[in-house]
Design a protein around this motif. Structure first.
Motif, PDB file in Angstrom:
ATOM      1  N   LYS A  99     -37.702  42.971 -17.245  1.00 52.25           N
ATOM      2  CA  LYS A  99     -36.547  42.530 -18.022  1.00 52.25           C
ATOM      3  C   LYS A  99     -36.681  42.919 -19.492  1.00 52.25           C
ATOM      4  CE  LYS A  99     -36.971  38.176 -16.843  1.00 52.25           C
ATOM      5  NZ  LYS A  99     -36.651  36.728 -16.710  1.00 52.25           N
ATOM      6  N   LEU A 100     -35.639  43.560 -19.997  1.00 54.87           N
ATOM      7  CA  LEU A 100     -35.567  43.886 -21.421  1.00 54.87           C
ATOM      8  C   LEU A 100     -34.397  43.122 -22.021  1.00 54.87           C
ATOM      9  CD1 LEU A 100     -36.571  45.552 -23.849  1.00 54.87           C
ATOM     10  CD2 LEU A 100     -34.914  47.322 -23.177  1.00 54.87           C
ATOM     11  N   GLU A 101     -34.713  42.233 -22.954  1.00 53.99           N
ATOM     12  CA  GLU A 101     -33.694  41.397 -23.592  1.00 53.99           C
ATOM     13  C   GLU A 101     -33.255  42.044 -24.905  1.00 53.99           C
ATOM     14  OE1 GLU A 101     -33.616  36.706 -23.690  1.00 53.99           O
ATOM     15  OE2 GLU A 101     -34.864  37.475 -25.321  1.00 53.99           O
ATOM     16  N   LYS A 102     -31.976  42.356 -24.996  1.00 51.08           N
ATOM     17  CA  LYS A 102     -31.426  42.971 -26.205  1.00 51.08           C
ATOM     18  C   LYS A 102     -30.614  41.923 -26.943  1.00 51.08           C
ATOM     19  CE  LYS A 102     -31.122  47.462 -23.865  1.00 51.08           C
ATOM     20  NZ  LYS A 102     -30.244  48.612 -23.514  1.00 51.08           N
ATOM     21  N   ARG A 103     -31.078  41.572 -28.144  1.00 52.45           N
ATOM     22  CA  ARG A 103     -30.412  40.502 -28.878  1.00 52.45           C
ATOM     23  C   ARG A 103     -30.286  40.831 -30.360  1.00 52.45           C
ATOM     24  NH1 ARG A 103     -35.329  36.142 -27.827  1.00 52.45           N
ATOM     25  NH2 ARG A 103     -36.182  36.196 -29.940  1.00 52.45           N
ATOM     26  N   SER A 104     -29.702  39.931 -31.104  1.00 48.03           N
ATOM     27  CA  SER A 104     -29.353  40.206 -32.498  1.00 48.03           C
ATOM     28  C   SER A 104     -30.558  40.449 -33.394  1.00 48.03           C
ATOM     29  CB  SER A 104     -28.515  39.048 -33.060  1.00 48.03           C
ATOM     30  OG  SER A 104     -29.214  37.812 -32.953  1.00 48.03           O
ATOM     31  N   ASP A 105     -31.741  39.967 -33.012  1.00 49.61           N
ATOM     32  CA  ASP A 105     -32.926  40.159 -33.855  1.00 49.61           C
ATOM     33  C   ASP A 105     -33.906  41.176 -33.271  1.00 49.61           C
ATOM     34  OD1 ASP A 105     -33.721  38.646 -31.704  1.00 49.61           O
ATOM     35  OD2 ASP A 105     -35.105  37.387 -32.860  1.00 49.61           O
ATOM     36  N   GLY A 106     -33.452  41.991 -32.314  1.00 41.78           N
ATOM     37  CA  GLY A 106     -34.324  43.018 -31.757  1.00 41.78           C
ATOM     38  C   GLY A 106     -34.304  43.034 -30.237  1.00 41.78           C
ATOM     39  N   GLU A 107     -35.246  43.784 -29.659  1.00 44.66           N
ATOM     40  CA  GLU A 107     -35.349  43.893 -28.208  1.00 44.66           C
ATOM     41  C   GLU A 107     -36.722  43.410 -27.759  1.00 44.66           C
ATOM     42  OE1 GLU A 107     -34.375  47.830 -26.932  1.00 44.66           O
ATOM     43  OE2 GLU A 107     -32.334  47.746 -27.742  1.00 44.66           O
ATOM     44  N   TYR A 108     -36.748  42.696 -26.620  1.00 45.09           N
ATOM     45  CA  TYR A 108     -37.986  42.075 -26.165  1.00 45.09           C
ATOM     46  C   TYR A 108     -38.158  42.253 -24.659  1.00 45.09           C
ATOM     47  CZ  TYR A 108     -37.660  39.643 -30.656  1.00 45.09           C
ATOM     48  OH  TYR A 108     -37.553  39.356 -31.999  1.00 45.09           O
ATOM     49  N   TRP A 109     -39.384  42.620 -24.252  1.00 43.61           N
ATOM     50  CA  TRP A 109     -39.734  42.602 -22.836  1.00 43.61           C
ATOM     51  C   TRP A 109     -40.091  41.166 -22.479  1.00 43.61           C
ATOM     52  CZ3 TRP A 109     -38.542  46.566 -19.950  1.00 43.61           C
ATOM     53  CH2 TRP A 109     -38.520  47.852 -20.508  1.00 43.61           C
ATOM     54  N   ILE A 110     -39.570  40.675 -21.347  1.00 43.95           N
ATOM     55  CA  ILE A 110     -39.815  39.292 -20.935  1.00 43.95           C
ATOM     56  C   ILE A 110     -40.771  39.280 -19.753  1.00 43.95           C
ATOM     57  CG2 ILE A 110     -38.778  37.127 -20.181  1.00 43.95           C
ATOM     58  CD1 ILE A 110     -36.148  38.076 -21.336  1.00 43.95           C
ATOM     59  N   LEU A 111     -41.872  38.537 -19.890  1.00 44.93           N
ATOM     60  CA  LEU A 111     -42.850  38.414 -18.821  1.00 44.93           C
ATOM     61  C   LEU A 111     -42.481  37.243 -17.910  1.00 44.93           C
ATOM     62  CD1 LEU A 111     -46.147  39.006 -20.844  1.00 44.93           C
ATOM     63  CD2 LEU A 111     -44.581  40.680 -19.823  1.00 44.93           C
ATOM     64  N   GLY A 112     -43.181  37.141 -16.771  1.00 42.48           N
ATOM     65  CA  GLY A 112     -42.877  36.100 -15.798  1.00 42.48           C
ATOM     66  C   GLY A 112     -43.043  34.690 -16.321  1.00 42.48           C
ATOM     67  N   ASP A 113     -43.910  34.508 -17.325  1.00 40.99           N
ATOM     68  CA  ASP A 113     -44.118  33.174 -17.898  1.00 40.99           C
ATOM     69  C   ASP A 113     -43.224  32.934 -19.108  1.00 40.99           C
ATOM     70  OD1 ASP A 113     -45.228  34.870 -19.731  1.00 40.99           O
ATOM     71  OD2 ASP A 113     -47.209  33.931 -19.762  1.00 40.99           O
ATOM     72  N   HIS A 114     -42.197  33.790 -19.272  1.00 42.00           N
ATOM     73  CA  HIS A 114     -41.202  33.703 -20.352  1.00 42.00           C
ATOM     74  C   HIS A 114     -41.725  34.185 -21.705  1.00 42.00           C
ATOM     75  CE1 HIS A 114     -38.641  31.609 -17.548  1.00 42.00           C
ATOM     76  NE2 HIS A 114     -39.554  30.673 -17.376  1.00 42.00           N
ATOM     77  N   THR A 115     -42.960  34.698 -21.734  1.00 42.42           N
ATOM     78  CA  THR A 115     -43.469  35.287 -22.968  1.00 42.42           C
ATOM     79  C   THR A 115     -42.632  36.511 -23.321  1.00 42.42           C
ATOM     80  OG1 THR A 115     -45.724  34.552 -22.517  1.00 42.42           O
ATOM     81  CG2 THR A 115     -45.460  36.373 -24.085  1.00 42.42           C
ATOM     82  N   ARG A 116     -42.295  36.660 -24.604  1.00 45.31           N
ATOM     83  CA  ARG A 116     -41.494  37.794 -25.056  1.00 45.31           C
ATOM     84  C   ARG A 116     -42.328  38.706 -25.946  1.00 45.31           C
ATOM     85  NH1 ARG A 116     -37.918  34.057 -23.569  1.00 45.31           N
ATOM     86  NH2 ARG A 116     -35.807  34.726 -22.979  1.00 45.31           N
ATOM     87  N   ILE A 117     -42.334  39.992 -25.587  1.00 45.08           N
ATOM     88  CA  ILE A 117     -43.086  40.990 -26.346  1.00 45.08           C
ATOM     89  C   ILE A 117     -42.089  41.933 -27.009  1.00 45.08           C
ATOM     90  CG2 ILE A 117     -44.760  42.867 -26.217  1.00 45.08           C
ATOM     91  CD1 ILE A 117     -45.920  41.528 -23.748  1.00 45.08           C
ATOM     92  N   PRO A 118     -42.111  42.032 -28.337  1.00 46.67           N
ATOM     93  CA  PRO A 118     -41.153  42.910 -29.029  1.00 46.67           C
ATOM     94  C   PRO A 118     -41.285  44.356 -28.565  1.00 46.67           C
ATOM     95  CG  PRO A 118     -42.242  41.449 -30.582  1.00 46.67           C
ATOM     96  CD  PRO A 118     -42.985  41.317 -29.283  1.00 46.67           C
ATOM     97  N   ARG A 119     -40.163  44.988 -28.322  1.00 50.47           N
ATOM     98  CA  ARG A 119     -40.161  46.400 -27.966  1.00 50.47           C
ATOM     99  C   ARG A 119     -40.184  47.220 -29.245  1.00 50.47           C
ATOM    100  NH1 ARG A 119     -35.113  49.918 -25.576  1.00 50.47           N
ATOM    101  NH2 ARG A 119     -36.282  51.818 -25.082  1.00 50.47           N
ATOM    102  N   LYS A 120     -41.125  48.140 -29.329  1.00 49.72           N
ATOM    103  CA  LYS A 120     -41.231  48.983 -30.515  1.00 49.72           C
ATOM    104  C   LYS A 120     -40.324  50.189 -30.347  1.00 49.72           C
ATOM    105  CE  LYS A 120     -45.989  47.581 -31.513  1.00 49.72           C
ATOM    106  NZ  LYS A 120     -47.394  48.044 -31.726  1.00 49.72           N
ATOM    107  N   LEU A 121     -39.296  50.248 -31.161  1.00 50.10           N
ATOM    108  CA  LEU A 121     -38.335  51.338 -31.080  1.00 50.10           C
ATOM    109  C   LEU A 121     -38.780  52.498 -31.955  1.00 50.10           C
ATOM    110  CD1 LEU A 121     -35.040  49.246 -31.317  1.00 50.10           C
ATOM    111  CD2 LEU A 121     -36.186  50.096 -29.269  1.00 50.10           C
ATOM    112  N   GLY A 122     -38.589  53.718 -31.460  1.00 48.44           N
ATOM    113  CA  GLY A 122     -38.959  54.894 -32.242  1.00 48.44           C
ATOM    114  C   GLY A 122     -38.046  55.074 -33.432  1.00 48.44           C
ATOM    115  N   ARG A 123     -38.581  55.649 -34.454  1.00 45.80           N
ATOM    116  CA  ARG A 123     -37.780  55.874 -35.660  1.00 45.80           C
ATOM    117  C   ARG A 123     -36.876  57.088 -35.474  1.00 45.80           C
ATOM    118  NH1 ARG A 123     -39.439  52.934 -39.923  1.00 45.80           N
ATOM    119  NH2 ARG A 123     -41.451  51.881 -39.776  1.00 45.80           N
TER     120      ARG A 123
END
Length: 221
Positions: free
Chosen positions: A197-221
């Motif tokens: 799951k990739l969550e796209k929201r107003s403060d960035g994009e986050y990969w969501i793990l099974g325990d609901h932990t969110r890891i920021p997606r690093k976007l290329g410049r």
């Protein structure tokens, strides 16, 4: 134009929701069973059909009687689940096998997370791998004492706030067994099925793990 026949169950290698085209001449139960190669009961437009299909019926559901999970499918972003049809099929199967409870769960995309607006939740999956693991989980718990049927549907692709993401259906002898099994199946699917799951929201994009932990997606410049 032929009628559409939905085959529910796994006898003779027919997957759930496999669609066959019937000729206009094939209007009796015997003809349909002969064509499809399974035994079962036929339901058209939500009604039991005793001998012939009603005039104007466009879809027919052939219900395969063996026990076990009814379905474990990955749905595309534009597919709509016929909730009423699944409910009716599971109720009919459950009633014939001693079940007295049907529990359904529907998950959908949150529009607000941690104070930020969610624009989209994107699910990535390899269909074959995801469905195989979903089926393994469904079969595992469908064989538990008191449980009759389990059906699981998980979406992949883009989903927006309010869109459904997963459905879990469980029929069992008692409501306690149905509620408990549905909760266990849901948690195991969230942790073990390879759907990302990739969550796209107003403060960035986050990969969501099974325990609901969110890891920021690093976007290329």
């Amino acid at each position: 134009m032929g009628r559409r026949l939905h085959v529910l169950g796994f006898r003779e290698g027919n997957p759930f929701h496999h669609v066959l085209e019937l000729s206009e001449e094939c209007v009796t139960i015997e003809c349909i069973i002969e064509r499809v190669g399974v035994e079962g009961a036929i339901y058209a437009l939500g009604r039991r059909v005793e001998d012939k299909l009603p005039e104007g019926a466009s879809e027919v559901y052939l219900l395969s009687p063996p026990p076990g999970p009814v379905a474990a499918r990955l749905l595309g972003p534009n597919e709509r689940l016929d909730f009423n049809m699944v409910y009716e099929v599971l109720s009919l199967r459950g009633g014939a096998t001693g079940a007295g409870a049907l529990v359904s769960f529907a998950g959908f995309v949150k529009g607000l997370v941690e104070g930020s607006t969610v624009h989209e939740l994107y699910y990535e999956a390899v269909r074959e791998l995801a469905e195989r693991e979903m089926m393994r989980i469904a079969e595992k718990y469908a064989s538990a004492p008191g449980v009759r049927d389990i059906a699981v549907y998980h979406y992949h692709g883009p989903r927006r706030p309010g869109d459904p993401t997963i459905y879990v259906f469980v029929t069992a002898v008692s409501r306690h067994q149905a509620f408990t099994t549905a909760a266990i199946v849901l948690e195991e699917i969230k942790h073990k099925v390879p759907v990302y799951k990739l969550e796209k929201r107003s403060d960035g994009e986050y990969w969501i793990l099974g325990d609901h932990t969110r890891i920021p997606r690093k976007l290329g410049r």
